[in-house]
Design a protein around this motif. Sequence first.
Motif, PDB file in Angstrom:
ATOM      1  N   UNK A 297       0.809  -1.228   0.000  1.00  0.00           N
ATOM      2  CA  UNK A 297       0.000   0.000   0.000  1.00  0.00           C
ATOM      3  C   UNK A 297       0.837   1.270   0.000  1.00  0.00           C
ATOM      4  N   UNK A 298       1.990   1.250   0.669  1.00  0.00           N
ATOM      5  CA  UNK A 298       2.835   2.446   0.685  1.00  0.00           C
ATOM      6  C   UNK A 298       3.478   2.687  -0.681  1.00  0.00           C
ATOM      7  N   UNK A 299       3.779   1.604  -1.400  1.00  0.00           N
ATOM      8  CA  UNK A 299       4.270   1.749  -2.773  1.00  0.00           C
ATOM      9  C   UNK A 299       3.212   2.445  -3.628  1.00  0.00           C
ATOM     10  N   UNK A 300       1.964   2.006  -3.465  1.00  0.00           N
ATOM     11  CA  UNK A 300       0.863   2.630  -4.216  1.00  0.00           C
ATOM     12  C   UNK A 300       0.709   4.102  -3.840  1.00  0.00           C
ATOM     13  N   UNK A 301       0.829   4.406  -2.559  1.00  0.00           N
ATOM     14  CA  UNK A 301       0.716   5.798  -2.104  1.00  0.00           C
ATOM     15  C   UNK A 301       1.753   6.684  -2.796  1.00  0.00           C
ATOM     16  N   UNK A 302       2.976   6.190  -2.909  1.00  0.00           N
ATOM     17  CA  UNK A 302       4.033   6.975  -3.550  1.00  0.00           C
ATOM     18  C   UNK A 302       3.691   7.272  -5.010  1.00  0.00           C
ATOM     19  N   UNK A 303       3.235   6.262  -5.730  1.00  0.00           N
ATOM     20  CA  UNK A 303       2.917   6.460  -7.142  1.00  0.00           C
ATOM     21  C   UNK A 303       1.685   7.351  -7.316  1.00  0.00           C
ATOM     22  N   UNK A 304       0.687   7.189  -6.459  1.00  0.00           N
ATOM     23  CA  UNK A 304      -0.514   8.027  -6.552  1.00  0.00           C
ATOM     24  C   UNK A 304      -0.175   9.499  -6.289  1.00  0.00           C
ATOM     25  N   UNK A 305       0.756   9.727  -5.378  1.00  0.00           N
ATOM     26  CA  UNK A 305       1.156  11.096  -5.079  1.00  0.00           C
ATOM     27  C   UNK A 305       1.829  11.755  -6.282  1.00  0.00           C
ATOM     28  N   UNK A 306       2.604  10.980  -7.030  1.00  0.00           N
ATOM     29  CA  UNK A 306       3.218  11.511  -8.246  1.00  0.00           C
ATOM     30  C   UNK A 306       2.154  11.924  -9.256  1.00  0.00           C
ATOM     31  N   UNK A 307       1.094  11.127  -9.377  1.00  0.00           N
ATOM     32  CA  UNK A 307       0.002  11.483 -10.286  1.00  0.00           C
ATOM     33  C   UNK A 307      -0.642  12.793  -9.862  1.00  0.00           C
ATOM     34  N   UNK A 308      -0.811  12.968  -8.563  1.00  0.00           N
ATOM     35  CA  UNK A 308      -1.372  14.219  -8.073  1.00  0.00           C
ATOM     36  C   UNK A 308      -0.524  15.406  -8.502  1.00  0.00           C
TER      37      UNK A 308
END
Length: 425
Positions: A297-308
């Motif tokens: 989940x933390x890996x996903x959080x990092x990538x989602x933040x880049x999209x933001x």
Amino acid sequence: MVFYGWVIVLAAAIAYLFSFGPLVGVTFGVFLKPLAEEFGWDRAKIASAYSISLLAMALCSPVIGKFVDRWGTRRVVLPATALFGGALMSLAWLTPHLGHLYGIFAVMGMLSVGSTHVPYARVISNWFDRRRGLALGLSMMGLGVGTTIMPLLAHSLIAHWGWRTAYVVLGSLPILIVLPIVGLSLRERPEQMGLSPDGIERGEEGLRSRTSASSLPRAALGLDPSEALRTRTFWIMGTAFFLMSLCAIGIMVHLVPLLLDRGLSAEEAAWAMSIFGIALLVGRVACGALLDRFFAPYVAVAFFSLAGGGILLLWLGFGGVLAFVAAFLIGLTMGAEVDVIAYLVSRYFGLRAFGAIYGYSFSLYLLGGMVGPFLMGVSFERRGSYQETLLILFLVTLVAVGLLIRLGTRRVEPALGEMACAEVD
């Protein structure tokens, strides 16, 4: 000798390269203006066709997942691939009736489920355990490569021979390339070839089975679909991926016309989509490798933040180089999303009913992708720009990040280093 599981990964990568995402999704914006000029349709109406295809995919994903669990991957992907290619080619005979466009996209949506993530994620998860994240990521490289080259190929075909011929060429690719490769190479499980997952030796397999949380076979571990749907974990995951799909796919479909409206040339806009595809490629591999090493989940959080961050750049109105940077950042997230969904489903819910549970999860992802392009299209038709919707999408990414942070650490099928967390919410 190379472990045969990597042959499965290569076959899946080739199938992904010529699947719905590269052939239809990322080229949709390239075809949008030619279709509008030919038939006089506005962007919202044309974008609705893509939303309809995603709705069809969402409705069919759980059903196809159950078929894969029951009959195996091979019996699903071969006919689905052939029929999908034929449906795409049939767009060459499109008429001025919107119902014709919508009908073809609905059929493509239904057929494409059987030739993409749902069946291939299952078979790769059968072949890999400790290196599952990397294997899923490498297979998804096909999507990244396809997303990189297909917009340029579509643009070139349209420029030289028109959009109808372009659809014929694109639709022939899965039939001529994917069918023979997958038909010859695909095997459901390593046990069918006297092998073990990851290609590990029998001694290692015995050690791992003694340290695992269960003595049951891997394929028997896990929840059934009704049990998974009753967990809080499923709905946190599903909502987060619904929201991120809404953002990423909505922007992907409208990125070309958005950049054209800001003064970029058609070739520059096509290059932006190719940069988006390069980011998909990087995101697939990087995310897959990270999933095997860090808390998913933390890996996903990092990538989602880049999209933001990428969405924020677009909202601020930047063009030129920063527009390409925005495309790259959003593409990274698209590269990570499907990897993470498959990985999380296999770890949190097991392989027992992976196809069906992944089908439900993928349906939520697709529903988000259906809503996003529609909202972007409506925003443009009503406001004359995408600005208001871009701000909303940026805020939506923050909500998705917050949801993933709430995921717990308990799983049905933990990775090798996570055996102490083998419970379920």
